[in-house]
Design a protein around this motif. Structure first.
Motif, PDB file in Angstrom:
ATOM      1  N   GLY A  21       8.812  -7.702  -6.411  1.00  0.00           N
ATOM      2  CA  GLY A  21       7.966  -7.265  -7.515  1.00  0.00           C
ATOM      3  C   GLY A  21       7.354  -5.909  -7.248  1.00  0.00           C
ATOM      4  O   GLY A  21       7.563  -5.302  -6.200  1.00  0.00           O
ATOM      5  N   GLY A  22       6.596  -5.453  -8.212  1.00  0.00           N
ATOM      6  CA  GLY A  22       5.962  -4.152  -8.107  1.00  0.00           C
ATOM      7  C   GLY A  22       6.897  -3.038  -8.544  1.00  0.00           C
ATOM      8  O   GLY A  22       8.039  -3.288  -8.928  1.00  0.00           O
ATOM      9  N   GLU A  23       6.386  -1.817  -8.497  1.00  0.00           N
ATOM     10  CA  GLU A  23       7.167  -0.637  -8.853  1.00  0.00           C
ATOM     11  C   GLU A  23       6.970   0.422  -7.791  1.00  0.00           C
ATOM     12  O   GLU A  23       5.870   0.575  -7.252  1.00  0.00           O
ATOM     13  N   LEU A  24       8.031   1.172  -7.508  1.00  0.00           N
ATOM     14  CA  LEU A  24       7.950   2.237  -6.511  1.00  0.00           C
ATOM     15  C   LEU A  24       6.897   3.256  -6.932  1.00  0.00           C
ATOM     16  O   LEU A  24       6.886   3.726  -8.069  1.00  0.00           O
ATOM     17  N   ARG A  25       6.014   3.557  -6.012  1.00  0.00           N
ATOM     18  CA  ARG A  25       4.996   4.579  -6.228  1.00  0.00           C
ATOM     19  C   ARG A  25       4.614   5.150  -4.870  1.00  0.00           C
ATOM     20  O   ARG A  25       4.926   4.575  -3.833  1.00  0.00           O
ATOM     21  N   HIS A  26       3.948   6.271  -4.875  1.00  0.00           N
ATOM     22  CA  HIS A  26       3.522   6.924  -3.641  1.00  0.00           C
ATOM     23  C   HIS A  26       2.077   6.542  -3.333  1.00  0.00           C
ATOM     24  O   HIS A  26       1.256   6.386  -4.245  1.00  0.00           O
ATOM     25  N   GLU A  54       0.825  -1.217   0.000  1.00  0.00           N
ATOM     26  CA  GLU A  54       0.000   0.000   0.000  1.00  0.00           C
ATOM     27  C   GLU A  54       0.854   1.260   0.000  1.00  0.00           C
ATOM     28  O   GLU A  54       0.549   2.222  -0.696  1.00  0.00           O
ATOM     29  N   GLU A  55       1.911   1.261   0.804  1.00  0.00           N
ATOM     30  CA  GLU A  55       2.687   2.486   1.009  1.00  0.00           C
ATOM     31  C   GLU A  55       3.799   2.709  -0.011  1.00  0.00           C
ATOM     32  O   GLU A  55       4.240   3.845  -0.188  1.00  0.00           O
ATOM     33  N   THR A  56       4.267   1.636  -0.666  1.00  0.00           N
ATOM     34  CA  THR A  56       5.413   1.790  -1.574  1.00  0.00           C
ATOM     35  C   THR A  56       5.176   1.266  -2.987  1.00  0.00           C
ATOM     36  O   THR A  56       5.942   1.597  -3.887  1.00  0.00           O
ATOM     37  N   GLY A  57       4.184   0.421  -3.177  1.00  0.00           N
ATOM     38  CA  GLY A  57       3.957  -0.204  -4.477  1.00  0.00           C
ATOM     39  C   GLY A  57       4.694  -1.518  -4.660  1.00  0.00           C
ATOM     40  O   GLY A  57       4.458  -2.239  -5.629  1.00  0.00           O
ATOM     41  N   TYR A  58       5.584  -1.848  -3.746  1.00  0.00           N
ATOM     42  CA  TYR A  58       6.380  -3.064  -3.872  1.00  0.00           C
ATOM     43  C   TYR A  58       5.708  -4.266  -3.216  1.00  0.00           C
ATOM     44  O   TYR A  58       5.062  -4.146  -2.172  1.00  0.00           O
ATOM     45  N   ARG A  59       5.945  -5.433  -3.823  1.00  0.00           N
ATOM     46  CA  ARG A  59       5.624  -6.713  -3.180  1.00  0.00           C
ATOM     47  C   ARG A  59       6.908  -7.196  -2.541  1.00  0.00           C
ATOM     48  O   ARG A  59       7.987  -7.097  -3.145  1.00  0.00           O
ATOM     49  N   ILE A  60       6.814  -7.670  -1.303  1.00  0.00           N
ATOM     50  CA  ILE A  60       8.020  -8.162  -0.634  1.00  0.00           C
ATOM     51  C   ILE A  60       7.858  -9.622  -0.232  1.00  0.00           C
ATOM     52  O   ILE A  60       6.747 -10.112  -0.032  1.00  0.00           O
ATOM     53  N   GLU A  61       8.998 -10.257  -0.116  1.00  0.00           N
ATOM     54  CA  GLU A  61       9.090 -11.572   0.507  1.00  0.00           C
ATOM     55  C   GLU A  61       9.629 -11.309   1.905  1.00  0.00           C
ATOM     56  O   GLU A  61      10.648 -10.625   2.069  1.00  0.00           O
ATOM     57  N   VAL A  62       8.941 -11.799   2.913  1.00  0.00           N
ATOM     58  CA  VAL A  62       9.421 -11.665   4.287  1.00  0.00           C
ATOM     59  C   VAL A  62      10.502 -12.709   4.492  1.00  0.00           C
ATOM     60  O   VAL A  62      10.265 -13.900   4.299  1.00  0.00           O
ATOM     61  N   THR A  63      11.707 -12.252   4.851  1.00  0.00           N
ATOM     62  CA  THR A  63      12.835 -13.178   4.993  1.00  0.00           C
ATOM     63  C   THR A  63      13.174 -13.473   6.448  1.00  0.00           C
ATOM     64  O   THR A  63      14.035 -14.306   6.714  1.00  0.00           O
TER      65      THR A  63
END
Length: 151
Positions: free
Chosen positions: A101-106, A56-65
């Motif tokens: 994944g995803g792209e940086l966005r505001h 929601e806040e950055t546009g990125y999908r993350i893998e929790v490591t």
């Protein structure tokens, strides 16, 4: 006195010597940098919370490591004219994440207005909340107990 409990999950995402941060207005309206993350919804797992909030806040999908640590915060806020005083307990889980994944966005219409990568050595010069320093310290030190002394 009203009692509240808030559980939140945040991510430390570091790549190429930079950390991902989001910008949010302080109580006085001045922008300050925060870790991407936020409050758990009722019935939500904190693992899912951190992934949802980062997206929601950055546009990125993350893998929790991994989970870096847990921070407990207890404060009392004075009452106001039509609001009772509040005994607040916050529990903040700090995860490590990798962008997959995803792209940086505001974020638009949310709690933050901007997301950006910052050089790790530039962070001390930023106007930021203490959780940024706590998260980076957990990331650097990786204490076995998931806790650092803040004194």
């Amino acid at each position: 006195m009203r009692k509240t409990l808030r559980v939140a999950a945040y991510a430390i995402c570091v790549r190429d010597g930079q950390v991902l941060l989001a910008r949010s207005p302080a109580p006085d309206g001045t922008p300050e940098w925060v870790l991407p993350g936020g409050g758990m919804e009722h019935g939500e797992d904190p693992y899912d919370t951190v992934r949802r909030e980062v997206r929601e806040e950055t546009g990125y999908r993350i893998e929790v490591t991994g989970i870096l640590g847990v921070h407990s915060l207890h404060r009392t806020f004075p009452g106001r004219r039509f609001r009772p005083s509040t005994d607040h307990h916050g529990v903040r889980l700090v995860y490590e994440g990798t962008v997959v994944g995803g792209e940086l966005r505001h974020e638009i219409g949310g709690s933050t207005d901007m997301a950006a990568w910052h050089e790790l050595d530039a962070v001390p010069a930023l106007r930021r909340i203490g959780l940024v320093d706590l998260g980076l310290r957990l990331w650097r030190e990786r204490p076995a107990a998931g806790r650092v002394d803040l004194a």
